[in-house]
Design a protein around this motif. Structure first.
Motif, PDB file in Angstrom:
ATOM      1  N   VAL A  26       0.867  -1.170   0.000  1.00 47.55           N
ATOM      2  CA  VAL A  26       0.000   0.000   0.000  1.00 47.55           C
ATOM      3  C   VAL A  26       0.906   1.223   0.000  1.00 47.55           C
ATOM      4  CG1 VAL A  26      -1.745   1.294   1.273  1.00 47.55           C
ATOM      5  CG2 VAL A  26      -1.805  -1.204   1.259  1.00 47.55           C
ATOM      6  N   ILE A  27       0.624   2.157  -0.893  1.00 45.79           N
ATOM      7  CA  ILE A  27       1.411   3.381  -0.985  1.00 45.79           C
ATOM      8  C   ILE A  27       0.570   4.530  -0.440  1.00 45.79           C
ATOM      9  CG2 ILE A  27       2.610   4.975  -2.521  1.00 45.79           C
ATOM     10  CD1 ILE A  27       2.818   2.490  -4.471  1.00 45.79           C
ATOM     11  N   LEU A  28       1.093   5.192   0.577  1.00 39.80           N
ATOM     12  CA  LEU A  28       0.435   6.350   1.187  1.00 39.80           C
ATOM     13  C   LEU A  28       1.245   7.589   0.843  1.00 39.80           C
ATOM     14  CD1 LEU A  28      -0.143   4.856   4.746  1.00 39.80           C
ATOM     15  CD2 LEU A  28      -1.797   4.958   2.876  1.00 39.80           C
ATOM     16  N   VAL A  29       0.569   8.624   0.387  1.00 44.59           N
ATOM     17  CA  VAL A  29       1.234   9.892   0.102  1.00 44.59           C
ATOM     18  C   VAL A  29       0.607  10.951   0.992  1.00 44.59           C
ATOM     19  CG1 VAL A  29       1.779  11.647  -1.630  1.00 44.59           C
ATOM     20  CG2 VAL A  29       1.709   9.226  -2.287  1.00 44.59           C
ATOM     21  N   TYR A  30       1.447  11.631   1.752  1.00 48.47           N
ATOM     22  CA  TYR A  30       1.046  12.748   2.600  1.00 48.47           C
ATOM     23  C   TYR A  30       1.684  14.005   2.014  1.00 48.47           C
ATOM     24  CZ  TYR A  30      -0.435   9.499   6.285  1.00 48.47           C
ATOM     25  OH  TYR A  30      -1.073   8.529   7.017  1.00 48.47           O
ATOM     26  N   ALA A  31       0.984  15.148   2.091  1.00 45.38           N
ATOM     27  CA  ALA A  31       1.525  16.384   1.527  1.00 45.38           C
ATOM     28  C   ALA A  31       1.254  17.562   2.460  1.00 45.38           C
ATOM     29  CB  ALA A  31       0.911  16.656   0.156  1.00 45.38           C
ATOM     30  N   THR A  32       2.051  18.596   2.283  1.00 48.14           N
ATOM     31  CA  THR A  32       1.840  19.843   3.013  1.00 48.14           C
ATOM     32  C   THR A  32       0.604  20.544   2.445  1.00 48.14           C
ATOM     33  OG1 THR A  32       3.339  20.968   1.484  1.00 48.14           O
ATOM     34  CG2 THR A  32       4.302  20.166   3.548  1.00 48.14           C
ATOM     35  N   PRO A  33      -0.036  21.415   3.225  1.00 50.65           N
ATOM     36  CA  PRO A  33      -1.240  22.090   2.740  1.00 50.65           C
ATOM     37  C   PRO A  33      -1.036  22.932   1.477  1.00 50.65           C
ATOM     38  CG  PRO A  33      -1.147  22.234   5.113  1.00 50.65           C
ATOM     39  CD  PRO A  33       0.171  21.649   4.651  1.00 50.65           C
ATOM     40  N   ASP A  34       0.187  23.374   1.227  1.00 50.64           N
ATOM     41  CA  ASP A  34       0.433  24.125  -0.006  1.00 50.64           C
ATOM     42  C   ASP A  34       0.740  23.199  -1.184  1.00 50.64           C
ATOM     43  OD1 ASP A  34       3.043  23.264   0.519  1.00 50.64           O
ATOM     44  OD2 ASP A  34       3.797  25.277   0.955  1.00 50.64           O
ATOM     45  N   GLY A  35       0.828  21.890  -0.907  1.00 46.69           N
ATOM     46  CA  GLY A  35       1.067  20.910  -1.960  1.00 46.69           C
ATOM     47  C   GLY A  35       2.484  20.881  -2.498  1.00 46.69           C
ATOM     48  N   GLU A  36       3.368  21.678  -1.952  1.00 50.76           N
ATOM     49  CA  GLU A  36       4.721  21.781  -2.493  1.00 50.76           C
ATOM     50  C   GLU A  36       5.658  20.664  -2.044  1.00 50.76           C
ATOM     51  OE1 GLU A  36       6.316  25.702  -2.042  1.00 50.76           O
ATOM     52  OE2 GLU A  36       4.588  26.618  -3.031  1.00 50.76           O
ATOM     53  N   ARG A  37       5.365  20.043  -0.916  1.00 52.17           N
ATOM     54  CA  ARG A  37       6.233  18.979  -0.393  1.00 52.17           C
ATOM     55  C   ARG A  37       5.385  17.766  -0.070  1.00 52.17           C
ATOM     56  NH1 ARG A  37      11.126  21.083   2.235  1.00 52.17           N
ATOM     57  NH2 ARG A  37      11.629  18.910   1.973  1.00 52.17           N
ATOM     58  N   TYR A  38       5.976  16.587  -0.197  1.00 58.45           N
ATOM     59  CA  TYR A  38       5.224  15.358   0.069  1.00 58.45           C
ATOM     60  C   TYR A  38       6.109  14.302   0.704  1.00 58.45           C
ATOM     61  CZ  TYR A  38       7.496  12.897  -3.740  1.00 58.45           C
ATOM     62  OH  TYR A  38       8.439  12.282  -4.531  1.00 58.45           O
ATOM     63  N   LEU A  39       5.435  13.330   1.325  1.00 59.44           N
ATOM     64  CA  LEU A  39       6.097  12.180   1.928  1.00 59.44           C
ATOM     65  C   LEU A  39       5.397  10.938   1.412  1.00 59.44           C
ATOM     66  CD1 LEU A  39       8.024  10.912   4.087  1.00 59.44           C
ATOM     67  CD2 LEU A  39       6.098  11.064   5.668  1.00 59.44           C
ATOM     68  N   ARG A  40       6.164  10.021   0.879  1.00 63.33           N
ATOM     69  CA  ARG A  40       5.613   8.756   0.379  1.00 63.33           C
ATOM     70  C   ARG A  40       6.005   7.649   1.347  1.00 63.33           C
ATOM     71  NH1 ARG A  40       5.274   5.958  -5.256  1.00 63.33           N
ATOM     72  NH2 ARG A  40       5.796   3.819  -4.699  1.00 63.33           N
ATOM     73  N   LYS A  41       5.008   6.887   1.780  1.00 63.98           N
ATOM     74  CA  LYS A  41       5.246   5.754   2.678  1.00 63.98           C
ATOM     75  C   LYS A  41       4.720   4.503   1.995  1.00 63.98           C
ATOM     76  CE  LYS A  41       4.625   6.295   7.085  1.00 63.98           C
ATOM     77  NZ  LYS A  41       4.014   6.495   8.397  1.00 63.98           N
ATOM     78  N   GLU A  42       5.466   3.435   2.085  1.00 55.35           N
ATOM     79  CA  GLU A  42       5.025   2.153   1.543  1.00 55.35           C
ATOM     80  C   GLU A  42       4.868   1.184   2.703  1.00 55.35           C
ATOM     81  OE1 GLU A  42       7.613   0.771  -1.517  1.00 55.35           O
ATOM     82  OE2 GLU A  42       7.294   2.543  -2.762  1.00 55.35           O
ATOM     83  N   ARG A  43       3.757   0.450   2.667  1.00 52.25           N
ATOM     84  CA  ARG A  43       3.492  -0.543   3.693  1.00 52.25           C
ATOM     85  C   ARG A  43       3.302  -1.901   3.044  1.00 52.25           C
ATOM     86  NH1 ARG A  43      -1.090   2.136   7.441  1.00 52.25           N
ATOM     87  NH2 ARG A  43       0.226   3.632   8.500  1.00 52.25           N
ATOM     88  N   ALA A  44       4.010  -2.854   3.546  1.00 49.39           N
ATOM     89  CA  ALA A  44       3.825  -4.235   3.093  1.00 49.39           C
ATOM     90  C   ALA A  44       2.800  -4.889   4.008  1.00 49.39           C
ATOM     91  CB  ALA A  44       5.140  -4.996   3.149  1.00 49.39           C
ATOM     92  N   LEU A  45       1.749  -5.414   3.409  1.00 45.31           N
ATOM     93  CA  LEU A  45       0.745  -6.129   4.179  1.00 45.31           C
ATOM     94  C   LEU A  45       1.158  -7.587   4.230  1.00 45.31           C
ATOM     95  CD1 LEU A  45      -2.442  -4.462   2.708  1.00 45.31           C
ATOM     96  CD2 LEU A  45      -1.203  -3.873   4.786  1.00 45.31           C
TER      97      LEU A  45
END
Length: 92
Positions: A26-45
């Motif tokens: 599962v790939i989760l993407v989190y971003a700052t409210p201005d959309g300029e920066r993001y963090l991608r997290k991968e989870r193995a189930l």
């Protein structure tokens, strides 16, 4: 930036997908409210019963954030929507 400390930046869940080339990722993407920066997290189930909570927002180390390019507007809109609708600890 609002909702951050000197050591962290608040990012909001903007995308959740399943990897096309890897099973049980599962790939989760989190971003700052201005959309300029993001963090991608991968989870193995590891099994069908594997359940890990996903929250609306997390505090991230700014050094772990990438710069957004073509998805900036999309990420900004979704991050703002999540921040307005949810507390960071809300389960999504």
């Amino acid at each position: 930036m609002a909702d951050s400390t000197d050591d962290t930046v608040r990012v909001w869940l903007v995308e959740r997908t399943y990897s096309d080339d890897e099973q049980n990722i599962v790939i989760l993407v989190y971003a700052t409210p201005d959309g300029e920066r993001y963090l991608r997290k991968e989870r193995a189930l590891t099994s069908f019963g594997d359940h890990r909570d996903t929250t609306a927002g997390i505090d991230a180390d700014p050094r772990n954030l990438g710069e957004t390019d073509e998805k900036r507007e999309q990420y900004a809109a979704e991050a703002k929507r999540m921040a307005a609708k949810h507390d960071p600890d809300d389960l999504i």
